[in-house]
Design a protein around this motif. Structure first.
Motif, PDB file in Angstrom:
ATOM      1  N   LYS A  68       0.967  -1.309   0.045  1.00  0.00           N
ATOM      2  CA  LYS A  68       0.080   0.113  -0.032  1.00  0.00           C
ATOM      3  C   LYS A  68       0.850   1.277   0.009  1.00  0.00           C
ATOM      4  O   LYS A  68       0.805   2.033  -0.865  1.00  0.00           O
ATOM      5  CB  LYS A  68      -1.001  -0.110   1.379  1.00  0.00           C
ATOM      6  N   SER A  69       1.699   1.447   0.997  1.00  0.00           N
ATOM      7  CA  SER A  69       2.615   2.428   0.899  1.00  0.00           C
ATOM      8  C   SER A  69       3.485   2.780   0.106  1.00  0.00           C
ATOM      9  O   SER A  69       3.739   3.776  -0.661  1.00  0.00           O
ATOM     10  CB  SER A  69       3.563   2.418   2.389  1.00  0.00           C
ATOM     11  N   LEU A  72       1.659   4.058  -3.097  1.00  0.00           N
ATOM     12  CA  LEU A  72       1.546   5.561  -2.934  1.00  0.00           C
ATOM     13  C   LEU A  72       2.568   6.318  -3.276  1.00  0.00           C
ATOM     14  O   LEU A  72       2.593   7.312  -3.858  1.00  0.00           O
ATOM     15  CB  LEU A  72       0.948   5.911  -1.441  1.00  0.00           C
ATOM     16  N   ASP A 195      -1.662   8.209   3.508  1.00  0.00           N
ATOM     17  CA  ASP A 195      -0.988   6.916   3.869  1.00  0.00           C
ATOM     18  C   ASP A 195      -1.153   6.684   5.259  1.00  0.00           C
ATOM     19  O   ASP A 195      -0.908   7.284   6.421  1.00  0.00           O
ATOM     20  CB  ASP A 195       0.506   7.182   3.743  1.00  0.00           C
ATOM     21  N   SER A 227      -4.733   4.788   2.011  1.00  0.00           N
ATOM     22  CA  SER A 227      -4.403   3.404   2.581  1.00  0.00           C
ATOM     23  C   SER A 227      -5.219   3.471   4.125  1.00  0.00           C
ATOM     24  O   SER A 227      -5.117   4.161   4.761  1.00  0.00           O
ATOM     25  CB  SER A 227      -3.217   3.147   2.566  1.00  0.00           C
TER      26      SER A 227
END
Length: 286
Positions: A68-69, A72, A195, A227
């Motif tokens: 996820k991070s 981003l 985030d 996220s």
């Protein structure tokens, strides 16, 4: 006490508060095309194909380490692409340093740990959202009146105008995250990347922050990719949910399509073997 400038003043100064609405975009979406990202020999993102449309509030779900991070940070090129293409709204393909600078100007970031300068005031922190629009030399001097008025307008929109001259370290966690939202807004962004913005907040404050962020994005037609770990918040606030597992998209659909079986796939401890390549809003489960 600092006072918000009259709305007429903001309107005269190039319509600061309405600049989003007057943008004429050639392309109304962000497109990720066959994106791969490697850390050393490890493939962190695998064949990511995804469109995010103007004004969409999209939530990323996935376990820790799912990517996820990384996703981003890849969008604003803090993590460079190993392969693939990124088309960013009206900027089109990001091909060179100038394109990258323009992308970052139009991408607001909101962080889990806020990333604010605690010894500075709310006003000073929000003004940092304007630094990318000036040269290094110009940023050393007091920023122009337009930037200062825009910063105050953004602070007012997150209901912190009475705290504008208060040092950030004196604020609560929820208030600090609202400063982060205001700083992102000061960039006049096409896209906001958040985030895990509510990871350190209690449930009540989490609702307040997510509700405020989504309302602002809808009013200003800003796209958002956020996220989260909390499935219930994702269902409540996401226009669309993207499920990541082991660096691959395994779900892309509406919240009411997020079944227990799909959640099991998203949070699976074993890598998914099939490919998930799509750019539409159709639900996909592999």
């Amino acid at each position: 006490m600092i006072r918000r400038p009259p709305r007429s003043t903001l309107d005269r100064s190039s319509a600061a508060s309405d600049v989003y609405k007057r943008q004429i975009l050639v392309n109304n979406k962000l497109s990720l095309k066959n994106i791969n990202v490697k850390y050393g020999e490890s493939l962190a993102l695998k064949s990511i194909n995804l469109d995010i449309y103007k004004g969409e509030f999209v939530v990323l779900l996935g376990s820790s380490g799912a990517g996820k991070s990384t996703l981003l940070r890849t969008i604003n090129q803090l993590n460079p692409l190993t392969s693939g293409e990124l088309d960013f709204f009206d900027l089109g393909k990001i091909r060179n340093k100038k394109d990258l600078q323009n992308l970052r100007k139009k991408t607001g970031m909101i962080f889990q740990q806020h990333q604010l300068i605690e010894r500075n005031t709310v006003f000073q922190n929000v003004l940092t959202g304007r630094l990318g629009f000036h040269s290094l030399f110009r940023s050393i001097l007091p920023l122009p009146k337009f930037d200062q008025e825009l910063a105050l307008d953004c602070i007012d929109r997150v209901s912190l105008l009475d705290k504008a001259l208060v040092k950030v370290k004196e604020l609560s966690g929820g208030q600090q995250q609202r400063v982060g939202i205001a700083r992102a807004l000061a960039q006049n962004p096409s896209l906001i990347l958040a985030d895990e913005p509510i990871a350190s907040l209690d449930p009540k404050t989490s609702h307040q922050v997510l509700s405020m962020l989504k309302d602002i994005c809808k009013k200003d037609n800003i796209s958002a990719l956020t996220s989260l770990h909390q499935v219930d918040f994702a269902k409540e606030y996401g226009d669309r949910i993207i499920g990541l597992s082991h660096g691959k998209i395994v779900f892309n659909g509406k919240s009411d399509q997020l079944s227990d079986e799909i959640l099991k796939n998203i949070y699976s401890s074993s890598p998914i073997t099939e490919e998930a390549n799509f750019t539409s809003n159709e639900v996909v489960m592999v």
